[in-house]
Design a protein around this motif. Structure first.
Motif, PDB file in Angstrom:
ATOM      1  N   ARG A 180      -2.365   2.270  -0.255  1.00 35.08           N
ATOM      2  CA  ARG A 180      -1.217   1.773   0.494  1.00 35.08           C
ATOM      3  C   ARG A 180      -1.622   1.363   1.907  1.00 35.08           C
ATOM      4  O   ARG A 180      -1.203   0.312   2.404  1.00 35.08           O
ATOM      5  CB  ARG A 180      -0.156   2.874   0.523  1.00 35.08           C
ATOM      6  CG  ARG A 180       1.178   2.490   1.104  1.00 35.08           C
ATOM      7  CD  ARG A 180       2.188   3.570   0.722  1.00 35.08           C
ATOM      8  NE  ARG A 180       3.487   3.365   1.319  1.00 35.08           N
ATOM      9  CZ  ARG A 180       3.896   3.919   2.444  1.00 35.08           C
ATOM     10  NH1 ARG A 180       3.075   4.705   3.129  1.00 35.08           N
ATOM     11  NH2 ARG A 180       5.100   3.694   2.911  1.00 35.08           N
ATOM     12  N   SER A 181      -2.421   2.161   2.570  1.00 36.21           N
ATOM     13  CA  SER A 181      -2.841   1.825   3.935  1.00 36.21           C
ATOM     14  C   SER A 181      -3.723   0.572   3.948  1.00 36.21           C
ATOM     15  O   SER A 181      -3.625  -0.248   4.868  1.00 36.21           O
ATOM     16  CB  SER A 181      -3.586   3.001   4.562  1.00 36.21           C
ATOM     17  OG  SER A 181      -4.742   3.328   3.823  1.00 36.21           O
ATOM     18  N   HIS A 220      -1.391  -2.414   3.721  1.00 37.12           N
ATOM     19  CA  HIS A 220      -0.710  -2.664   4.993  1.00 37.12           C
ATOM     20  C   HIS A 220      -1.668  -3.267   6.017  1.00 37.12           C
ATOM     21  O   HIS A 220      -1.310  -4.180   6.775  1.00 37.12           O
ATOM     22  CB  HIS A 220      -0.128  -1.363   5.532  1.00 37.12           C
ATOM     23  CG  HIS A 220       1.102  -0.918   4.800  1.00 37.12           C
ATOM     24  ND1 HIS A 220       1.556   0.380   4.829  1.00 37.12           N
ATOM     25  CD2 HIS A 220       1.971  -1.593   4.009  1.00 37.12           C
ATOM     26  CE1 HIS A 220       2.657   0.475   4.100  1.00 37.12           C
ATOM     27  NE2 HIS A 220       2.924  -0.707   3.596  1.00 37.12           N
ATOM     28  N   ASP A 268       7.464   1.084   4.838  1.00 33.17           N
ATOM     29  CA  ASP A 268       7.059   2.299   5.534  1.00 33.17           C
ATOM     30  C   ASP A 268       8.240   2.885   6.298  1.00 33.17           C
ATOM     31  O   ASP A 268       8.101   3.354   7.420  1.00 33.17           O
ATOM     32  CB  ASP A 268       5.898   2.032   6.492  1.00 33.17           C
ATOM     33  CG  ASP A 268       5.015   3.267   6.641  1.00 33.17           C
ATOM     34  OD1 ASP A 268       5.294   4.287   5.966  1.00 33.17           O
ATOM     35  OD2 ASP A 268       4.055   3.226   7.416  1.00 33.17           O
ATOM     36  N   GLU A 304       5.058   4.554  12.735  1.00 33.34           N
ATOM     37  CA  GLU A 304       4.046   3.574  12.322  1.00 33.34           C
ATOM     38  C   GLU A 304       4.631   2.164  12.343  1.00 33.34           C
ATOM     39  O   GLU A 304       3.989   1.222  12.812  1.00 33.34           O
ATOM     40  CB  GLU A 304       3.529   3.914  10.926  1.00 33.34           C
ATOM     41  CG  GLU A 304       2.431   3.009  10.413  1.00 33.34           C
ATOM     42  CD  GLU A 304       1.122   3.178  11.154  1.00 33.34           C
ATOM     43  OE1 GLU A 304       0.235   2.315  10.994  1.00 33.34           O
ATOM     44  OE2 GLU A 304       0.970   4.178  11.886  1.00 33.34           O
ATOM     45  N   THR A 305       5.854   2.024  11.837  1.00 31.72           N
ATOM     46  CA  THR A 305       6.500   0.712  11.859  1.00 31.72           C
ATOM     47  C   THR A 305       6.689   0.222  13.293  1.00 31.72           C
ATOM     48  O   THR A 305       6.565  -0.976  13.576  1.00 31.72           O
ATOM     49  CB  THR A 305       7.856   0.781  11.123  1.00 31.72           C
ATOM     50  OG1 THR A 305       7.674   1.392   9.839  1.00 31.72           O
ATOM     51  CG2 THR A 305       8.443  -0.598  10.930  1.00 31.72           C
ATOM     52  N   ASP A 313       7.994   6.360   7.778  1.00 33.55           N
ATOM     53  CA  ASP A 313       7.231   6.627   9.005  1.00 33.55           C
ATOM     54  C   ASP A 313       7.585   5.558  10.036  1.00 33.55           C
ATOM     55  O   ASP A 313       6.870   4.566  10.207  1.00 33.55           O
ATOM     56  CB  ASP A 313       5.730   6.612   8.692  1.00 33.55           C
ATOM     57  CG  ASP A 313       4.875   7.050   9.872  1.00 33.55           C
ATOM     58  OD1 ASP A 313       5.435   7.253  10.974  1.00 33.55           O
ATOM     59  OD2 ASP A 313       3.652   7.191   9.689  1.00 33.55           O
ATOM     60  N   ASN A 339       5.537   5.525  -0.287  1.00 38.60           N
ATOM     61  CA  ASN A 339       4.352   6.378  -0.335  1.00 38.60           C
ATOM     62  C   ASN A 339       4.277   7.203  -1.616  1.00 38.60           C
ATOM     63  O   ASN A 339       3.201   7.431  -2.169  1.00 38.60           O
ATOM     64  CB  ASN A 339       4.333   7.307   0.881  1.00 38.60           C
ATOM     65  CG  ASN A 339       2.975   7.920   1.121  1.00 38.60           C
ATOM     66  OD1 ASN A 339       1.978   7.220   1.230  1.00 38.60           O
ATOM     67  ND2 ASN A 339       2.924   9.237   1.171  1.00 38.60           N
TER      68      ASN A 339
END
Length: 550
Positions: free
Chosen positions: A400-401, A404, A427, A433-434, A430, A368
């Motif tokens: 980045r989002s 992904h 990631d 999120e993963t 986080d 990030n």
């Protein structure tokens, strides 16, 4: 400590004042509070209390041969409280230097050494003032003694503050040495024969045979049974890479192929040079329609040609396909737009990998911090200040989002293809999120090459993640690396050690911090070290068995 007592007071008052002073001195010695802040303004209203004018005789000086540490508490005007180092004899010497006319209304001072083992009680002479003093003075000093005895000082300050010279360092020069002393587990190799599913033997060794021979010895010492090289570019160089690894060490290496998205790349590395993310390539990449060149991926028949090359690679013994992060971040169409990861034109490639039984390991985006401004709030400012070309901030790339999400759409559209999210899906910062990704896509697994720096600063959270997804996590290092780096992986996975370096480099390459171990149980270690790799990557089980039989 020197407490002024007017000469005009009767002897009983003087004796009482001496007693108070002696008690204060003993208290200072017993509490080891030798000084008080030199800049204190506790008696700013001195002249008001006593109706006196500032004294002109005795001033704070440094004695030539200091024998005591004293505090002048007297009529010194605006700087009422001043620290001096002065012996009693030195004080008397200064007193004698004062002109007689200045001694008209002199004070007697009570000198009490705070550094002497035995309080030194001496009556010294000093110049006084031209004002009148009386009972009010005595009462104030008695009150002062009570206040000092009742109120402990928070900290001592030296009579003479040392001059501090602080070097003006740049952040890149700041390499702190931790002072914390903690238990250290001397771990030399993985507990079980391991499979390293993320290595780069062309990128780092460029087919140098001596380097390969030396690293196989490193693998032996560290109990690495099999390494997966991700540098098998489709085309003529694939044969060269297979020959390099398999001529002497066929049972020790598995190879993944790479797609030549640009064309005419036979002389180029399959991935960036060691330790060099793609910032430089992005800076030099076409940024407008007029400068963008046509890539192989825009040529007619590109997809079908790639599928045929994958079939051929499979017949040669290749075990999977590696996608580098240029896809989505660097490659552009001739109109200047970025090539999308989830472009429907690539769907037949992902579908073919599923049918051929070739897992796809994808490196998508980056940490990030690489997408944020390089400023005081960026936790990897030190790293990016040394390598600003690693940053993707404000270069017009997808966020980045968005990267992904595009990768996840590909995974969702091809449930029969196994996808390996490289670097913990980029990631590791986080894990919640993963976790969502793994819960949503059953055909997704992860490996943690070059991410123990992130996982190791949240060892309890990381351990819970490994416990929950123990069947879908594989070991990766991003090597070949020096043994010290490899042993940091074993230490992170196997021990409860705290606050140790994740890299042999100084400063560390991926964040200016240390990590702690997870101390995984053996059942999970076995899965992470080799069982999951044997399950998800074709060809690993046979080579692993050959190694363990030896």
């Amino acid at each position: 400590m020197i407490i002024p007592i007017p000469n005009s007071l009767p002897n009983p008052v003087l004796r009482f004042g001496k007693l108070i002073g002696k008690l204060i001195g003993k208290w200072f010695v017993s509490r080891k509070l030798f000084q008080v802040p030199s800049d204190a303004r506790a008696f700013a209203g001195w002249n008001f209390l006593f109706g006196t004018k500032p004294t002109t005789g005795v001033r704070p000086v440094k004695a030539t041969k200091p024998s005591h540490e004293c505090l002048l508490l007297g009529d010194t005007g605006a700087s009422v409280l001043s620290n001096i180092k002065m012996g009693v004899s030195e004080f008397e010497r200064i007193h004698k230097s004062v002109k007689p006319q200045e001694k008209a209304d002199s004070f007697s001072y009570l000198a009490i050494s705070a550094t002497s083992p035995k309080p030194c009680l001496e009556l010294c002479r000093s110049t006084g003032s031209n004002g009148s003093v009386g009972k009010r003075t005595t009462l104030v000093f008695i009150l002062l003694g009570v206040m000092v005895l009742a109120s402990p000082l928070p900290y001592p300050i030296r009579a003479e503050e040392p001059t501090r010279s602080i070097p003006n360092l740049s952040i890149s020069e700041f390499v702190p040495v931790p002072q914390v002393k903690l238990p250290r587990t001397d771990i030399q190799q993985a507990k079980f024969p391991a499979v390293d599913v993320h290595t780069h033997f062309f990128v780092r060794f460029h087919h140098d045979p001596e380097s390969l021979r030396a690293y196989v010895q490193v693998m032996d010492r560290n109990n690495i049974a099999v390494s997966v090289s991700l540098d098998g570019t489709l085309g003529p160089r694939l044969d060269a890479h297979l020959a390099y690894l398999w001529t002497e060490y066929r049972d020790r290496f598995v190879v993944f192929a790479n797609i030549d998205w640009e064309g005419n790349q036979e002389s180029k590395p399959a991935s960036p040079a060691p330790g060099t993310p793609l910032g430089r390539e992005i800076e030099s990449a076409p940024k407008s329609n007029s400068t963008a060149r046509k890539l192989a991926l825009d040529e007619p028949g590109f997809v079908q040609t790639t599928i045929e090359q994958l079939r051929f690679a499979k017949s040669k013994g290749v075990s999977g396909l590696k996608i580098f992060k240029q896809l989505g971040l660097v490659y552009r169409h001739s109109d200047g737009s970025f090539v999308a990861i989830d472009d429907p034109r690539w769907d037949p490639i992902w579908e073919a990998c599923g049918k051929l039984g070739l897992p796809v390991i994808m490196h998508t985006a980056d940490p990030n911090a690489f997408f944020e401004p390089i400023d005081a709030r960026n936790e990897r400012y030190e790293e990016l200040s040394r390598r600003p070309e690693w940053s993707f901030y404000n270069l017009g790339t997808p966020s980045r989002s968005e990267l992904h999400e595009a990768r996840n759409r590909v995974i969702a559209r091809h449930p029969n293809t196994t996808f390996i999210a490289a670097h913990f899906g980029n990631d590791a910062e986080d894990l919640a999120e993963t976790s969502k990704w793994l819960d949503t896509y059953p055909n997704l697994v992860v490996e943690f090459a070059s991410r123990i720096s992130e996982l190791g600063r949240q060892p309890r959270t990381a351990r819970k993640f490994f416990e929950a997804y123990q069947d879908r996590i594989m070991l990766g290092t991003d090597g070949p690396f020096p043994e010290e780096r490899l042993r940091a992986y074993w230490r992170f996975l196997e021990t409860p050690d705290e606050y140790f370096p994740y890299s042999e480099k100084s400063p560390p390459p991926q964040g200016l911090w240390s990590i702690s171990g997870m101390e995984l149980p053996e059942t999970i270690l076995r899965k992470v070290y080799f069982e999951n790799a044997c399950r998800y990557i074709p060809g690993v089980q046979e080579k692993y068995d050959a190694f363990t039989k030896k």
